[in-house]
Enzyme design. Structure first.
Site, PDB file in Angstrom:
ATOM      1  N   GLY A   1       5.416  -4.892  12.745  1.00  0.00           N
ATOM      2  CA  GLY A   1       5.662  -3.820  11.799  1.00  0.00           C
ATOM      3  C   GLY A   1       4.872  -2.468  12.026  1.00  0.00           C
ATOM      4  N   ASP A   2       4.359  -2.699  13.499  1.00  0.00           N
ATOM      5  CA  ASP A   2       3.870  -1.425  14.135  1.00  0.00           C
ATOM      6  C   ASP A   2       4.845  -0.578  14.803  1.00  0.00           C
ATOM      7  OD1 ASP A   2       1.027  -1.259  13.847  1.00  0.00           O
ATOM      8  OD2 ASP A   2       0.607  -2.288  15.421  1.00  0.00           O
TER       9      ASP A   2
ATOM     10  N   TYR B   1       0.651  -1.066   0.177  1.00  0.00           N
ATOM     11  CA  TYR B   1      -0.075  -0.050  -0.009  1.00  0.00           C
ATOM     12  C   TYR B   1       0.905   1.225   0.077  1.00  0.00           C
ATOM     13  CZ  TYR B   1      -2.850   3.724   1.933  1.00  0.00           C
ATOM     14  OH  TYR B   1      -3.252   5.021   2.191  1.00  0.00           O
TER      15      TYR B   1
HETATM   16  N1  LIG Z   1      -8.169   7.272   6.044  1.00  0.00           N
HETATM   17  C1  LIG Z   1      -6.927   7.581   6.367  1.00  0.00           C
HETATM   18  O1  LIG Z   1      -6.544   7.542   7.497  1.00  0.00           O
HETATM   19  C2  LIG Z   1      -6.039   7.726   5.301  1.00  0.00           C
HETATM   20  C3  LIG Z   1      -4.622   8.043   5.584  1.00  0.00           C
HETATM   21  C4  LIG Z   1      -3.609   8.373   4.623  1.00  0.00           C
HETATM   22  C5  LIG Z   1      -3.853   8.167   3.298  1.00  0.00           C
HETATM   23  N2  LIG Z   1      -5.255   7.924   2.881  1.00  0.00           N
HETATM   24  C6  LIG Z   1      -5.717   8.064   1.638  1.00  0.00           C
HETATM   25  O2  LIG Z   1      -6.605   9.187   1.306  1.00  0.00           O
HETATM   26  C7  LIG Z   1      -7.542   8.419   0.398  1.00  0.00           C
HETATM   27  C8  LIG Z   1      -9.111   8.287   0.700  1.00  0.00           C
HETATM   28  O3  LIG Z   1      -9.097   7.719   1.925  1.00  0.00           O
HETATM   29  P1  LIG Z   1     -10.520   7.261   2.421  1.00  0.00           P
HETATM   30  O4  LIG Z   1     -10.222   6.728   4.089  1.00  0.00           O
HETATM   31  O5  LIG Z   1     -11.388   8.347   2.230  1.00  0.00           O
HETATM   32  O6  LIG Z   1     -10.862   5.734   1.863  1.00  0.00           O
HETATM   33  P2  LIG Z   1     -12.542   5.601   1.399  1.00  0.00           P
HETATM   34  O7  LIG Z   1     -12.202   3.970   0.807  1.00  0.00           O
HETATM   35  O8  LIG Z   1     -13.277   5.714   2.032  1.00  0.00           O
HETATM   36  O9  LIG Z   1     -12.577   6.189   0.116  1.00  0.00           O
HETATM   37  C9  LIG Z   1     -11.797   5.845  -1.340  1.00  0.00           C
HETATM   38  C10 LIG Z   1     -13.023   5.767  -2.595  1.00  0.00           C
HETATM   39  O10 LIG Z   1     -12.320   5.407  -3.516  1.00  0.00           O
HETATM   40  C11 LIG Z   1     -13.170   4.475  -4.245  1.00  0.00           C
HETATM   41  N3  LIG Z   1     -12.342   4.010  -5.322  1.00  0.00           N
HETATM   42  C12 LIG Z   1     -11.387   2.982  -5.086  1.00  0.00           C
HETATM   43  N4  LIG Z   1     -10.770   2.570  -6.031  1.00  0.00           N
HETATM   44  C13 LIG Z   1     -11.492   3.313  -7.207  1.00  0.00           C
HETATM   45  C14 LIG Z   1     -11.228   3.174  -8.336  1.00  0.00           C
HETATM   46  N5  LIG Z   1     -10.232   2.596  -9.079  1.00  0.00           N
HETATM   47  N6  LIG Z   1     -12.051   3.995  -9.538  1.00  0.00           N
HETATM   48  C15 LIG Z   1     -12.935   4.774  -8.888  1.00  0.00           C
HETATM   49  N7  LIG Z   1     -13.149   4.879  -7.454  1.00  0.00           N
HETATM   50  C16 LIG Z   1     -12.355   4.021  -6.727  1.00  0.00           C
HETATM   51  C17 LIG Z   1     -14.123   3.805  -3.216  1.00  0.00           C
HETATM   52  O11 LIG Z   1     -15.345   3.552  -3.710  1.00  0.00           O
HETATM   53  C18 LIG Z   1     -14.257   4.767  -2.192  1.00  0.00           C
HETATM   54  O12 LIG Z   1     -15.313   5.545  -2.216  1.00  0.00           O
HETATM   55  C19 LIG Z   1      -6.913   7.202  -0.050  1.00  0.00           C
HETATM   56  O13 LIG Z   1      -6.235   7.479  -1.340  1.00  0.00           O
HETATM   57  C20 LIG Z   1      -6.055   6.736   0.919  1.00  0.00           C
HETATM   58  O14 LIG Z   1      -4.909   6.062   0.632  1.00  0.00           O
HETATM   59  C21 LIG Z   1      -6.245   7.807   3.941  1.00  0.00           C
END
Ligand SMILES: NC(=O)c1ccc[n+]([C@@H]2O[C@H](COP(=O)([O-])OP(=O)(O)OC[C@H]3O[C@@H](n4cnc5c(N)ncnc54)[C@H](O)[C@@H]3O)[C@@H](O)[C@H]2O)c1
Length: 331
Positions: free
Chosen positions: A286-287, A143
């Site tokens: 890994g934590d 990831y």
């Molecule tokens: N939540 C956290 O703490 C966190 C921390 C660091 C980074 N992020 C990053 O932030 C972003 C949002 O995270 P989140 O927690 O809102 O996740 P989430 O899963 O709630 O939202 C991601 C959305 O992307 C959509 N999606 C995934 N693959 C897709 C594709 N190929 N085409 C179209 N839609 C697609 C999913 O249906 C979902 O609605 C992500 O990129 C995640 O890696 C999140």
């Protein structure tokens, strides 16, 4: 501006959509609903939703052209760390290959501004705390690697095609919209705060604490929790920065303060008024003991100032959402 938000049906993206609307921008969402919620976009946010993969070049090209998109906020990704270890191909295909397709189509259509959701997982086990943007990046799972690869692609697209980007490396997104109609509803849920709230609501037997003998004040892991509204605000500032000709850059987004697992649990008990069982378990591999980011750069360059820094606010907004929006989503 006319902004396309990928992953706008998900947790963080939906908050950014709300803020974009409030600031007078015009928004369309692209989400394949693999994890997102259709009703959040169509009924709560009421913006156009295209249910399509971001890697679908033909359809994304049509949307960019038809909607006259000027900038993209790119939230969509798979984000389950454990699953990325067992199914790496799924992560590289969705997070890297599909992003590459999106970027290629953006370039073809002359859409040359993007705000990207990167992560503190690109740092792996940090060499120093607080983590700053120039710290070495050695992700320890696919990831984190997938996000780091996109960061490199963004650099190269800027150098070759002048595509400007702001890449935010978030720490732990937490909390919910203060109105209680937007928030976190992942399935499966792997994030600590919603799991604790499940325990507080009596929907989990207990909450497990992995490791109690770390070199931290109370022996449990310390993480940097950032309110989702503060993340959304940073995205608006990033957009403004690019619109004003800002150069491409990477910024940590954390609140700079760590909270231990036990502190989060105690705060959940306080805001919910509920007692629940806390079970001690062995450390997970890994934590790292402490993951806290320095957000000095984003404060300095983008004049970002978190408004919801304290843990009580983060937890009470999350608990409010748990009973309002999340409960409704599940019915
Ligand atoms: N939540 C956290 O703490 C966190 C921390 C660091 C980074 N992020 C990053 O932030 C972003 C949002 O995270 P989140 O927690 O809102 O996740 P989430 O899963 O709630 O939202 C991601 C959305 O992307 C959509 N999606 C995934 N693959 C897709 C594709 N190929 N085409 C179209 N839609 C697609 C999913 O249906 C979902 O609605 C992500 O990129 C995640 O890696 C999140």
């Amino acid at each position: 501006m006319k902004v396309l938000v990928t992953g706008g049906a998900g947790y963080i993206g939906s908050h950014a959509v709300r803020l974009l609307q409030e600031r007078g921008h015009s928004v369309v969402v692209v989400d394949n609903l693999s994890y997102g919620h259709r009703s959040i976009v169509e009924s709560t946010l009421r913006v156009p939703l295209y249910i399509v993969d971001i890697g679908n070049k033909e359809q994304i090209k049509n949307i960019l052209q038809k909607e006259n998109i000027e900038a993209v906020m790119h939230f969509s990704a798979y984000a389950l760390v454990g699953e990325s270890v067992t199914h790496p191909a799924k992560y590289y295909e969705n997070n890297v290959q599909q992003t590459l397709n999106l970027l290629e189509v953006m370039r073809e259509c002359g859409v040359l501004k993007i705000i990207f959701s990167s992560t503190c997982a690109t740092y792996g086990v940090p060499a120093e705390i607080p983590i700053c943007e120039i710290c070495p990046q050695f992700p320890i799972n696919p990831y984190g690697s997938s996000k780091l690869m996109v960061e490199q692609i963004l650099r190269d697209f800027d150098a070759a095609y002048g595509m400007k980007f702001v890449s935010f490396r978030y720490f732990n997104a937490a909390g919910a919209h203060p109105l209680g109609d937007l928030g976190e509803a992942h399935s499966p849920e792997t994030h600590l705060i919603p799991l604790i709230l499940d325990a507080a609501a009596g929907r989990r037997e207990d909450i497990k604490v992995f490791g109690q003998n770390y070199e931290t004040p109370d022996g449990t892991c310390v993480r940097d929790y950032i309110h989702v509204m503060d993340i959304a605000e940073a995205h608006l500032l990033g957009l403004e920065y690019l619109a004003n000709g800002g150069t491409s850059d990477f910024f940590n987004l954390g609140n700079g303060t760590g909270f231990s697992v036990l502190e989060v649990i105690e705060m959940a008990k306080k805001v919910s008024g509920k007692e629940f069982k806390v079970s001690m378990a062995a450390r997970r591999e890994g934590d790292p003991p402490v993951l806290v980011g320095s957000s000095d750069k984003v404060r300095r360059v983008l004049a970002w100032k978190p408004q919801f820094e304290n843990l009580e606010k983060i937890m009470s907004d999350a608990w409010n959402w748990y009973h309002k929006g999340k409960a409704k989503l599940e019915t």
